[in-house]
Design a protein around this motif. Structure first.
Motif, PDB file in Angstrom:
ATOM      1  N   LYS A  48       0.758  -1.196   0.053  1.00 25.44           N
ATOM      2  CA  LYS A  48      -0.088  -0.019  -0.142  1.00 25.44           C
ATOM      3  C   LYS A  48       0.667   1.256  -0.025  1.00 25.44           C
ATOM      4  CE  LYS A  48      -4.806   0.169   1.578  1.00 25.44           C
ATOM      5  NZ  LYS A  48      -5.199  -1.470   1.564  1.00 25.44           N
ATOM      6  N   ASN A  49       1.973   1.300   0.899  1.00 22.66           N
ATOM      7  CA  ASN A  49       2.686   2.462   0.973  1.00 22.66           C
ATOM      8  C   ASN A  49       3.434   2.760  -0.276  1.00 22.66           C
ATOM      9  OD1 ASN A  49       1.966   3.311   3.477  1.00 22.66           O
ATOM     10  ND2 ASN A  49       3.458   2.358   4.539  1.00 22.66           N
ATOM     11  N   ALA A  50       4.034   1.754  -0.777  1.00 27.53           N
ATOM     12  CA  ALA A  50       4.779   2.028  -1.929  1.00 27.53           C
ATOM     13  C   ALA A  50       4.103   2.284  -3.061  1.00 27.53           C
ATOM     14  CB  ALA A  50       5.661   0.613  -2.375  1.00 27.53           C
ATOM     15  N   PHE A  51       2.867   1.842  -3.110  1.00 29.89           N
ATOM     16  CA  PHE A  51       1.995   2.182  -4.313  1.00 29.89           C
ATOM     17  C   PHE A  51       1.584   3.581  -4.178  1.00 29.89           C
ATOM     18  CE2 PHE A  51      -2.388   2.739  -5.967  1.00 29.89           C
ATOM     19  CZ  PHE A  51      -1.977   2.642  -7.519  1.00 29.89           C
ATOM     20  N   LYS A  52       1.392   4.092  -2.958  1.00 30.02           N
ATOM     21  CA  LYS A  52       0.882   5.495  -2.660  1.00 30.02           C
ATOM     22  C   LYS A  52       1.900   6.404  -3.135  1.00 30.02           C
ATOM     23  CE  LYS A  52      -0.695   8.228   1.088  1.00 30.02           C
ATOM     24  NZ  LYS A  52      -0.811   8.320   2.516  1.00 30.02           N
ATOM     25  N   SER A  53       3.304   6.098  -2.743  1.00 31.17           N
ATOM     26  CA  SER A  53       4.110   6.881  -3.111  1.00 31.17           C
ATOM     27  C   SER A  53       4.632   6.952  -4.714  1.00 31.17           C
ATOM     28  CB  SER A  53       5.558   6.441  -2.314  1.00 31.17           C
ATOM     29  OG  SER A  53       6.728   6.639  -2.785  1.00 31.17           O
ATOM     30  N   ILE A  54       4.448   5.975  -5.324  1.00 32.17           N
ATOM     31  CA  ILE A  54       4.868   5.943  -6.768  1.00 32.17           C
ATOM     32  C   ILE A  54       3.576   6.611  -7.495  1.00 32.17           C
ATOM     33  CG2 ILE A  54       3.577   3.499  -7.178  1.00 32.17           C
ATOM     34  CD1 ILE A  54       6.499   4.942  -9.229  1.00 32.17           C
ATOM     35  N   LYS A  55       2.329   6.139  -6.994  1.00 31.39           N
ATOM     36  CA  LYS A  55       1.075   7.172  -7.655  1.00 31.39           C
ATOM     37  C   LYS A  55       1.444   8.533  -7.434  1.00 31.39           C
ATOM     38  CE  LYS A  55      -3.697   7.370  -7.239  1.00 31.39           C
ATOM     39  NZ  LYS A  55      -5.048   6.866  -6.322  1.00 31.39           N
ATOM     40  N   ASN A  56       1.864   9.040  -6.327  1.00 28.72           N
ATOM     41  CA  ASN A  56       1.973  10.529  -6.105  1.00 28.72           C
ATOM     42  C   ASN A  56       3.154  10.814  -7.109  1.00 28.72           C
ATOM     43  OD1 ASN A  56       1.731  12.973  -5.092  1.00 28.72           O
ATOM     44  ND2 ASN A  56       3.419  12.649  -3.502  1.00 28.72           N
ATOM     45  N   THR A  57       4.129  10.035  -7.381  1.00 31.43           N
ATOM     46  CA  THR A  57       5.139  10.489  -8.278  1.00 31.43           C
ATOM     47  C   THR A  57       4.526  10.400  -9.622  1.00 31.43           C
ATOM     48  OG1 THR A  57       6.948   9.419  -7.123  1.00 31.43           O
ATOM     49  CG2 THR A  57       7.607   9.816  -9.450  1.00 31.43           C
ATOM     50  N   VAL A  58       3.812   9.403 -10.244  1.00 32.60           N
ATOM     51  CA  VAL A  58       3.201   9.542 -11.465  1.00 32.60           C
ATOM     52  C   VAL A  58       2.140  10.371 -11.760  1.00 32.60           C
ATOM     53  CG1 VAL A  58       1.656   7.934 -13.026  1.00 32.60           C
ATOM     54  CG2 VAL A  58       3.405   6.751 -11.795  1.00 32.60           C
ATOM     55  N   GLN A  59       1.563  10.772 -10.707  1.00 34.56           N
ATOM     56  CA  GLN A  59       0.531  11.785 -10.963  1.00 34.56           C
ATOM     57  C   GLN A  59       1.205  13.401 -10.800  1.00 34.56           C
ATOM     58  OE1 GLN A  59      -2.701  10.638  -8.572  1.00 34.56           O
ATOM     59  NE2 GLN A  59      -3.550   9.361 -10.023  1.00 34.56           N
ATOM     60  N   THR A  60       2.051  13.594 -10.042  1.00 37.52           N
ATOM     61  CA  THR A  60       2.558  14.963  -9.919  1.00 37.52           C
ATOM     62  C   THR A  60       4.034  14.997 -10.295  1.00 37.52           C
ATOM     63  OG1 THR A  60       3.502  14.568  -7.740  1.00 37.52           O
ATOM     64  CG2 THR A  60       0.971  15.273  -7.823  1.00 37.52           C
ATOM     65  N   GLY A  61       4.785  14.064 -10.695  1.00 35.06           N
ATOM     66  CA  GLY A  61       6.336  14.139 -11.211  1.00 35.06           C
ATOM     67  C   GLY A  61       7.250  14.292 -10.006  1.00 35.06           C
ATOM     68  N   VAL A  62       6.786  14.257  -8.787  1.00 36.35           N
ATOM     69  CA  VAL A  62       7.838  14.383  -7.685  1.00 36.35           C
ATOM     70  C   VAL A  62       8.707  13.399  -7.498  1.00 36.35           C
ATOM     71  CG1 VAL A  62       6.132  15.821  -6.107  1.00 36.35           C
ATOM     72  CG2 VAL A  62       6.246  13.292  -5.747  1.00 36.35           C
ATOM     73  N   PRO A  66      14.786   6.798  -3.168  1.00 38.20           N
ATOM     74  CA  PRO A  66      15.488   5.473  -3.403  1.00 38.20           C
ATOM     75  C   PRO A  66      14.896   4.197  -2.931  1.00 38.20           C
ATOM     76  CG  PRO A  66      16.835   7.271  -2.576  1.00 38.20           C
ATOM     77  CD  PRO A  66      15.520   7.866  -2.476  1.00 38.20           C
ATOM     78  N   ALA A  67      14.494   4.339  -1.820  1.00 38.27           N
ATOM     79  CA  ALA A  67      13.844   2.809  -1.353  1.00 38.27           C
ATOM     80  C   ALA A  67      12.629   2.555  -2.125  1.00 38.27           C
ATOM     81  CB  ALA A  67      13.796   3.039   0.320  1.00 38.27           C
ATOM     82  N   THR A  68      11.891   3.451  -2.221  1.00 35.52           N
ATOM     83  CA  THR A  68      10.651   3.020  -3.261  1.00 35.52           C
ATOM     84  C   THR A  68      10.997   2.727  -4.435  1.00 35.52           C
ATOM     85  OG1 THR A  68       9.420   4.602  -1.783  1.00 35.52           O
ATOM     86  CG2 THR A  68       8.120   3.819  -3.467  1.00 35.52           C
ATOM     87  N   VAL A  71      12.002  -0.967  -4.557  1.00 43.68           N
ATOM     88  CA  VAL A  71      10.767  -1.760  -4.548  1.00 43.68           C
ATOM     89  C   VAL A  71       9.879  -1.879  -5.900  1.00 43.68           C
ATOM     90  CG1 VAL A  71       8.551  -2.135  -3.371  1.00 43.68           C
ATOM     91  CG2 VAL A  71      10.412  -1.476  -2.073  1.00 43.68           C
ATOM     92  N   VAL A  72       9.740  -0.689  -6.437  1.00 46.93           N
ATOM     93  CA  VAL A  72       9.193  -0.701  -7.684  1.00 46.93           C
ATOM     94  C   VAL A  72       9.843  -1.328  -8.700  1.00 46.93           C
ATOM     95  CG1 VAL A  72       8.189   1.070  -9.453  1.00 46.93           C
ATOM     96  CG2 VAL A  72       7.746   1.495  -7.268  1.00 46.93           C
ATOM     97  N   ALA A  73      11.249  -1.099  -8.726  1.00 46.73           N
ATOM     98  CA  ALA A  73      12.170  -1.693  -9.561  1.00 46.73           C
ATOM     99  C   ALA A  73      12.155  -3.318  -9.780  1.00 46.73           C
ATOM    100  CB  ALA A  73      13.350  -1.484  -9.883  1.00 46.73           C
ATOM    101  N   ALA A  74      11.803  -3.863  -8.349  1.00 48.48           N
ATOM    102  CA  ALA A  74      11.788  -5.381  -8.285  1.00 48.48           C
ATOM    103  C   ALA A  74      10.663  -5.804  -8.802  1.00 48.48           C
ATOM    104  CB  ALA A  74      12.000  -5.684  -6.697  1.00 48.48           C
ATOM    105  N   PHE A 119      17.716  -5.842 -10.822  1.00 51.60           N
ATOM    106  CA  PHE A 119      17.087  -4.671 -11.300  1.00 51.60           C
ATOM    107  C   PHE A 119      16.842  -3.708 -10.362  1.00 51.60           C
ATOM    108  CE2 PHE A 119      13.558  -2.002 -13.581  1.00 51.60           C
ATOM    109  CZ  PHE A 119      14.750  -1.470 -14.572  1.00 51.60           C
ATOM    110  N   THR A 120      17.838  -2.736  -9.952  1.00 58.48           N
ATOM    111  CA  THR A 120      17.578  -1.839  -8.792  1.00 58.48           C
ATOM    112  C   THR A 120      16.666  -0.544  -9.277  1.00 58.48           C
ATOM    113  OG1 THR A 120      19.733  -0.793  -9.515  1.00 58.48           O
ATOM    114  CG2 THR A 120      19.638  -2.736  -7.743  1.00 58.48           C
ATOM    115  N   GLY A 121      16.675   0.024  -8.318  1.00 55.86           N
ATOM    116  CA  GLY A 121      15.975   1.584  -8.227  1.00 55.86           C
ATOM    117  C   GLY A 121      16.739   2.322  -9.238  1.00 55.86           C
TER     118      GLY A 121
END
Ligand code: ADP
Ligand code: MG
Length: 724
Positions: A48-62, A66-68, A71-74, A119-121
């Motif tokens: 849930k947390n990783a998704f929230k963070s990537i979603k924010n990046t996808v939608q706003t470009g922030v 590195p830790a997320t 996780v996303v890369a894996a 495949f790392t971040g």
């Protein structure tokens, strides 16, 4: 293959051509975006947390922490490997119209020599292609030699299936080590940000309290030709230059208009189905397809999307289109004018700006207030096109698009704006102060309400305008079929940002005087219309009257060739436009001029070499061989006492000699070098090389009508254009 053999073989083969067997396709719900690692896929794959963070990046470009990113890369790697991918690649968009990729394996070996995958971040986020051979317009010579790519998380990664397997593709930006944009994506993202900032100022002044980030949208209609590969393989000009450098007009061309929206040939239908299935898998919303005006010409239009995604999808679509065509035995031609005398291909770029709170700002709303916002944004576009017409012409300039613009089938090389009758009269009323009287007098109920309550002109169309308002968007119709949509989108977003900044300043001043909002808007628009209303034109853009009036009476520029157009990049006003909006620094802009100019010169020189080569090694020998056959026949007939009245030899000889004389002139002209400036070199290409190429062609096309058909080495127009 020698002489005319390849042509004859192509004709023989085409007779037996059948559509590729059509596969039953899966339902849309099963294949839609199945190869895309989009938010829906991520939600399933991530905590849930990783998704929230990537979603924010996808939608706003922030930026992603590195830790997320790890996780996303894996998760991305696991997903991709399940789909058969062993490699990943950052895909980027250099300053040319192509895409570039560098593939790396997920594999690494450990100390025991066993293969594991990784495949790392940091691998996801940053790549370092050896980009030294990409055109950079001197940027990296003055800075640093290295370039690097970085994932643009607002554009989802996807799997590309090719003959050698599946690859995870990561849409990326491409920059120099010192951060200069070496690609088409960075300026697009920056232009969007500039537009958002400026739009926000205007909307705030208009009293909007909640304003979501604004984005530009793009829906591109892509025209293209399909030619049977057997014919294409016998035409070095089609293979290497993407267009026919020779070819007499066929007896039947497009005069009957019987192809437009007609039944699609079966072979093409099967191709389209296959092509569109592939697009759906990649999450590209292909929406309409139909025949175009010319025989062998078609169009595909996906549903519109956010400009950045639409631009990536457009590039991907062109790639998939070419490879799918190949699998169906076609060569897909994206050149703007593959066949002289036959309609060319464009890419209509439909563009609007909006957000989730105010909606589409180029859509007249249902209330007068919405319509005031609309009028301001529409006014901003009018000002932008007037001030930056030459820039808009420059961003669509290429050797290939020059063949289309200004001809009577495509928008003229004069940038004007078409609004439709109703909207044009509203803006004229504003200019003449009619609306102001009402607004200042506070007579809202006596007409202004009504006038600002106009409805869209449905179906209003002016096909002769390069830049047309079409109800809820502008359609930039002069863009070339082979071009990336990014350049035009950057120019449109940036000129809009600049105009909105100007409007914000004026509006703020007017409001500070205590003027009421409606009156303030009309005052600003009146000033805008007085200075820029000249660019609005609703008449026939093809007519010669317009060509004269536009230049002589309205002071607009007619810019026929790329050589005339590209110098706009060096104009002080354009440098200032890009610098003040933060879209391109002066060096970044200068590098674009250099790259585009170089491309123009190269394309024309390649064509000139091809003209010399084909005329000398294919067409001249065909003419000579025909003359020798004729001579032998006439001599033997003469021996039998039969005289042919017109053996035709003299005509063939005259044209063959004329052609070779023109070839020699072209070869001499091509060897010329030592130009004082790039501008001068481009001018030389346009004024000397292009003219000499046409001279060779004119003799060659006459020869095509004189030499026996069985000896002619190049597939003819009527053979290539009508698909079997
Ligand atoms: P036409 O051929 O009549 O010009 P099409 O429907 O073939 O129109 O294509 C129009 C294109 O414009 C499509 O890609 C469509 O999705 C796109 N489009 C529609 N509305 C908008 C909008 N508000 N902003 C950007 N593009 C749009
Ligand atoms: Mg259309």
């Amino acid at each position: 293959m020698s002489g005319n053999q390849s042509r004859m073989q192509a004709i023989a083969q085409i007779t037996n051509r059948a559509p590729k067997e059509s596969k039953a396709t899966a339902p849309l719900s099963e294949i839609w975006a199945c190869d895309v690692f989009n938010l829906a896929t991520m939600e399933e794959a991530l905590s849930k947390n990783a998704f929230k963070s990537i979603k924010n990046t996808v939608q706003t470009g922030v930026p992603l922490d590195p830790a997320t990113a790890d996780v996303v890369a894996a998760a991305m790697k696991d997903w991709a490997m399940k789909k058969g991918a062993k490699f990943f690649s950052h895909i980027f968009y250099p300053m040319t119209n192509i895409t570039a990729e560098k593939h790396d394996g997920f594999i690494i070996t450990n100390s025991d020599g066993a293969a594991i995958t990784e495949f790392t971040g940091s691998l996801l986020i940053k790549g370092e292609p050896d980009g030294s051979s990409f055109p950079n317009g001197s940027l990296r010579m003055t800075n640093a030699a290295r370039g690097y790519t970085a994932w643009d998380p607002t554009s989802p990664v996807y799997i590309m299936h090719t003959a050698n397997g599946a690859t995870l593709m990561i849409p990326s930006v491409f920059m120099s080590w010192t951060g200069e944009a070496l690609d088409k994506k960075i300026p697009l993202l920056r232009s969007n940000a500039a537009m958002d900032k400026a739009a926000n100022k205007v909307l705030s002044l208009m009293g909007e309290s909640e304003i979501a980030p604004l984005n530009s949208s793009c829906g591109a209609e892509q025209e293209y030709f399909l030619v049977d590969e057997n014919f294409a393989n016998a035409r070095p000009d089609l293979l290497l230059a993407g267009r026919t450098l020779f070819g007499a007009s066929p007896a039947k061309g497009q005069q009957f208009d019987d192809h437009y929206f007609g039944a699609i040939p079966a072979r093409v239908q099967v191709f389209m189905q296959d092509f569109e299935d592939k697009l759906y898998r990649l999450g590209i919303p292909a929406k309409t397809h139909h025949n175009e005006v010319a025989p062998g010409q078609f169009e595909i239009a996906p549903y519109y999307e956010a400009a950045n995604i639409a631009a990536d999808h457009q590039q991907l679509m062109m790639t998939v289109m070419k490879s799918t065509a190949k699998a169906h035995g076609f060569l897909c031609l994206l050149h703007e004018k593959p066949f002289a005398g036959i309609n060319g291909s464009g890419k209509h770029v439909n563009w609007s700006v909006g957000n989730s709170t105010q909606g589409n700002l180029l859509d007249p709303g249902t209330t007068p207030h919405d319509n005031l916002n609309f009028l301001l944004f529409c006014g901003a576009v009018i000002r932008g096109v007037h001030l930056h017409g030459p820039l808009l012409r420059a961003v669509i300039a290429s050797a290939s698009n020059d063949h289309r613009l200004g001809a009577n089938e495509a928008p003229p090389a004069i940038l004007s704006v078409y609004l439709g009758d109703q909207l044009e009269s509203v803006f004229n009323d504003i200019k003449e102060g009619k609306l102001l009287e009402k607004a200042v007098g506070g007579l809202m109920d006596l007409g202004l309400d009504q006038i600002l309550h106009f409805e869209r002109d449905p179906g209003d169309r002016n096909r002769t305008s390069p830049f047309a308002f079409t109800g809820n968007r502008f359609e930039f119709r002069a863009v070339g079929s082979s071009q990336s949509v990014s350049g035009p989108l950057v120019a449109m977003n940036t000129m809009l940002a600049d105009s909105l900044n100007w409007i914000a300043e004026k509006l703020e001043a007017a409001l500070a005087n205590g003027t009421d909002q409606t009156a303030a808007v009309i005052i600003v628009l009146k000033e805008l219309m007085e200075a820029h209303g000249n660019v609005i034109f609703g008449g026939d853009g093809y007519s010669s009257d317009w060509h004269t009036a536009a230049v002589e009476e309205r002071g607009l520029k007619n810019i026929p060739t790329t050589a005339d157009a590209l110098p706009a990049f060096n104009e002080a006003s354009v440098v200032k436009l890009f610098e003040s909006t933060g879209v391109l620094s002066p060096v970044e802009l200068a590098s674009r001029y250099e790259v585009y100019a170089e491309q123009y010169i190269l394309s024309i020189e390649v064509e000139a070499k091809l003209v010399i080569d084909i005329a000398t090694t294919k067409l001249y020998p065909a003419a000579v061989s025909y003359m020798s056959t004729l001579t032998a026949t006439t001599t033997s007939l003469s021996g039998m006492g039969i005289e042919l009245e017109n053996s035709g030899i003299a005509n063939v000889a005259a044209e063959a000699n004329g052609m070779m004389a023109a070839v020699n002139k072209l070869a001499t002209a091509l060897a010329e070098n030592g130009f004082d400036s790039t501008d001068e070199h481009m001018k030389y290409c346009a004024d000397v090389l292009c003219v000499l190429m046409l001279a060779v062609r004119s003799h060659a096309d006459t020869l095509e009508g004189l030499v026996a058909d069985e000896l002619w080495p190049l597939p003819k127009y009527q053979e290539m254009l009508f698909i079997k």
